[in-house]
Design a protein around this motif. Sequence first.
Motif, PDB file in Angstrom:
ATOM      1  N   ASP A  93     172.850  27.906 -44.880  1.00 32.61           N
ATOM      2  CA  ASP A  93     172.765  26.474 -45.183  1.00 32.61           C
ATOM      3  C   ASP A  93     172.281  26.334 -46.617  1.00 32.61           C
ATOM      4  O   ASP A  93     172.001  27.324 -47.290  1.00 32.61           O
ATOM      5  CB  ASP A  93     171.842  25.737 -44.195  1.00 32.61           C
ATOM      6  N   GLU A  94     172.189  25.117 -47.075  1.00 36.48           N
ATOM      7  CA  GLU A  94     171.802  24.863 -48.462  1.00 36.48           C
ATOM      8  C   GLU A  94     170.378  24.323 -48.558  1.00 36.48           C
ATOM      9  O   GLU A  94     170.020  23.686 -49.551  1.00 36.48           O
ATOM     10  CB  GLU A  94     172.784  23.882 -49.105  1.00 36.48           C
ATOM     11  N   LEU A  95     169.565  24.549 -47.535  1.00 30.26           N
ATOM     12  CA  LEU A  95     168.191  24.072 -47.559  1.00 30.26           C
ATOM     13  C   LEU A  95     167.307  25.007 -48.366  1.00 30.26           C
ATOM     14  O   LEU A  95     167.556  26.203 -48.458  1.00 30.26           O
ATOM     15  CB  LEU A  95     167.654  23.936 -46.135  1.00 30.26           C
ATOM     16  N   GLY A  96     166.261  24.446 -48.925  1.00 29.37           N
ATOM     17  CA  GLY A  96     165.346  25.221 -49.759  1.00 29.37           C
ATOM     18  C   GLY A  96     165.126  24.537 -51.087  1.00 29.37           C
ATOM     19  O   GLY A  96     166.055  23.934 -51.654  1.00 29.37           O
ATOM     20  N   ARG A  97     163.895  24.603 -51.561  1.00 28.08           N
ATOM     21  CA  ARG A  97     163.532  23.913 -52.799  1.00 28.08           C
ATOM     22  C   ARG A  97     162.781  24.853 -53.737  1.00 28.08           C
ATOM     23  O   ARG A  97     162.242  25.874 -53.319  1.00 28.08           O
ATOM     24  CB  ARG A  97     162.638  22.705 -52.480  1.00 28.08           C
ATOM     25  N   THR A  98     162.743  24.482 -54.996  1.00 24.88           N
ATOM     26  CA  THR A  98     162.016  25.261 -55.986  1.00 24.88           C
ATOM     27  C   THR A  98     160.651  24.641 -56.245  1.00 24.88           C
ATOM     28  O   THR A  98     160.464  23.417 -56.093  1.00 24.88           O
ATOM     29  CB  THR A  98     162.796  25.342 -57.313  1.00 24.88           C
ATOM     30  N   LEU A  99     159.720  25.467 -56.657  1.00 25.57           N
ATOM     31  CA  LEU A  99     158.398  24.989 -57.059  1.00 25.57           C
ATOM     32  C   LEU A  99     158.402  24.490 -58.496  1.00 25.57           C
ATOM     33  O   LEU A  99     157.535  23.696 -58.882  1.00 25.57           O
ATOM     34  CB  LEU A  99     157.383  26.127 -56.881  1.00 25.57           C
ATOM     35  N   HIS A 100     159.359  24.930 -59.268  1.00 23.02           N
ATOM     36  CA  HIS A 100     159.398  24.574 -60.692  1.00 23.02           C
ATOM     37  C   HIS A 100     159.462  23.059 -60.878  1.00 23.02           C
ATOM     38  O   HIS A 100     160.268  22.363 -60.249  1.00 23.02           O
ATOM     39  CB  HIS A 100     160.602  25.221 -61.364  1.00 23.02           C
ATOM     40  N   MET A 153     151.718  32.164 -52.181  1.00 24.28           N
ATOM     41  CA  MET A 153     152.697  32.770 -51.282  1.00 24.28           C
ATOM     42  C   MET A 153     153.096  31.812 -50.176  1.00 24.28           C
ATOM     43  O   MET A 153     154.294  31.658 -49.858  1.00 24.28           O
ATOM     44  CB  MET A 153     152.111  34.052 -50.692  1.00 24.28           C
ATOM     45  N   LEU A 154     152.130  31.136 -49.568  1.00 20.34           N
ATOM     46  CA  LEU A 154     152.429  30.203 -48.486  1.00 20.34           C
ATOM     47  C   LEU A 154     153.290  29.040 -48.983  1.00 20.34           C
ATOM     48  O   LEU A 154     154.242  28.626 -48.310  1.00 20.34           O
ATOM     49  CB  LEU A 154     151.132  29.684 -47.875  1.00 20.34           C
ATOM     50  N   ALA A 155     152.955  28.520 -50.158  1.00 27.06           N
ATOM     51  CA  ALA A 155     153.720  27.399 -50.693  1.00 27.06           C
ATOM     52  C   ALA A 155     155.180  27.791 -50.949  1.00 27.06           C
ATOM     53  O   ALA A 155     156.115  27.052 -50.591  1.00 27.06           O
ATOM     54  CB  ALA A 155     153.077  26.882 -51.979  1.00 27.06           C
ATOM     55  N   LEU A 156     155.392  28.934 -51.562  1.00 30.11           N
ATOM     56  CA  LEU A 156     156.754  29.377 -51.840  1.00 30.11           C
ATOM     57  C   LEU A 156     157.525  29.619 -50.550  1.00 30.11           C
ATOM     58  O   LEU A 156     158.714  29.272 -50.435  1.00 30.11           O
ATOM     59  CB  LEU A 156     156.719  30.656 -52.683  1.00 30.11           C
ATOM     60  N   ALA A 157     156.855  30.201 -49.550  1.00 26.29           N
ATOM     61  CA  ALA A 157     157.520  30.460 -48.274  1.00 26.29           C
ATOM     62  C   ALA A 157     157.959  29.165 -47.604  1.00 26.29           C
ATOM     63  O   ALA A 157     159.059  29.083 -47.041  1.00 26.29           O
ATOM     64  CB  ALA A 157     156.583  31.240 -47.353  1.00 26.29           C
ATOM     65  N   LEU A 158     157.116  28.137 -47.666  1.00 26.16           N
ATOM     66  CA  LEU A 158     157.462  26.860 -47.050  1.00 26.16           C
ATOM     67  C   LEU A 158     158.625  26.191 -47.777  1.00 26.16           C
ATOM     68  O   LEU A 158     159.562  25.675 -47.148  1.00 26.16           O
ATOM     69  CB  LEU A 158     156.249  25.935 -47.042  1.00 26.16           C
ATOM     70  N   LEU A 159     158.567  26.185 -49.093  1.00 21.19           N
ATOM     71  CA  LEU A 159     159.625  25.539 -49.865  1.00 21.19           C
ATOM     72  C   LEU A 159     160.971  26.222 -49.650  1.00 21.19           C
ATOM     73  O   LEU A 159     162.022  25.575 -49.690  1.00 21.19           O
ATOM     74  CB  LEU A 159     159.265  25.531 -51.347  1.00 21.19           C
ATOM     75  N   ARG A 160     160.965  27.527 -49.388  1.00 16.54           N
ATOM     76  CA  ARG A 160     162.201  28.274 -49.168  1.00 16.54           C
ATOM     77  C   ARG A 160     162.548  28.426 -47.684  1.00 16.54           C
ATOM     78  O   ARG A 160     163.397  29.234 -47.328  1.00 16.54           O
ATOM     79  CB  ARG A 160     162.095  29.643 -49.843  1.00 16.54           C
TER      80      ARG A 160
END
Length: 317
Positions: free
Chosen positions: A131-138, A110-117
């Motif tokens: 904005d267009e910020l945010g990354r995927t874990l995939h 959960m923490l990892a996904l929250a940080l990436l997004r």
Amino acid sequence: MTTSSVDGTGRGTIAIVSDVEPRFATAVVDAGGVVEPLSGDTRGLVWTSPSGEDELERVLAAYPAISWVQLPWAGVDAFSGLLRRHAGDGRTWTSAKGSYAGPVAEHALMLALALLRELPRRVRAGRWAHDELGRTLHGTHVVLVGGGGITVELLRLLEPFGVRATVVRRTDAAVPGAGRTVTSVGLVDALADADVVFVTAALTDGTRGMIGRDAFAAMPHGAVLVNVARGAIVDTDALLTALGSGRLGGAGLDVTDPEPLPPRHPLWTAPNCIVTPHVADTDAMTVPLFAERIGRNTRAFLGDGAFEGVIDLEAGY
């Protein structure tokens, strides 16, 4: 309450200190043991007291016939001095390591996904700011520092994301689900292209401060760090510097150094940082899991199967 499994030496007599959770006593009885107050007949001790190692030391001195001690937490650093003093005393020492792996791994993900997004920034925005910020874990490269039960469970949860996983641990023995395993000597090299770094290791003399200035310098710009192990494994000053410079893309911390984290500590307001107050495994999650561990180890204590969570007194976990 059955006494059929207790021989004349009191082999099955187990004390629970403090005995405040009835499910723990039920687990002992259901496994064939007998729960009684501390006495000269006590051979097993389930320690759930909030008191520290000094109080446990006094109990062991007063009741030297105790041959098995069950500690309540996955990490045993709070008892490190006592464990060193009792190395070689013939007792079996077990912890809860592995018992709480599921809830803790879930929290780490959960923490990892929250940080990436970019959730820390977004939930505090107070206004619509597209904005267009945010990354995927995939498809990312994930480094897991520690090779125990939390790592194994986390690797299972990460499978649908198709990550490349590297485990850093004391030995290079393979970990199920990891693409490769390296020893702690290879930490800096492993971090060189890490997108997400999970800290799940036990706190020992060897791991204290291991995620420090050199480790942060080795990580690529924008990597994120999640610590669900012990706060002191991460050098807090180095972490703050890495966050403040923008080199580290974010930090998700369920544990901190110091802990509890004082009000107005800079980690509370550090950019892209989430602090949760050591709640990856709450009582609602851990009590039934610890009761299961007590039951299985009671059976082992009575000669039926092997102990789980045996502590390596030399290694410290």
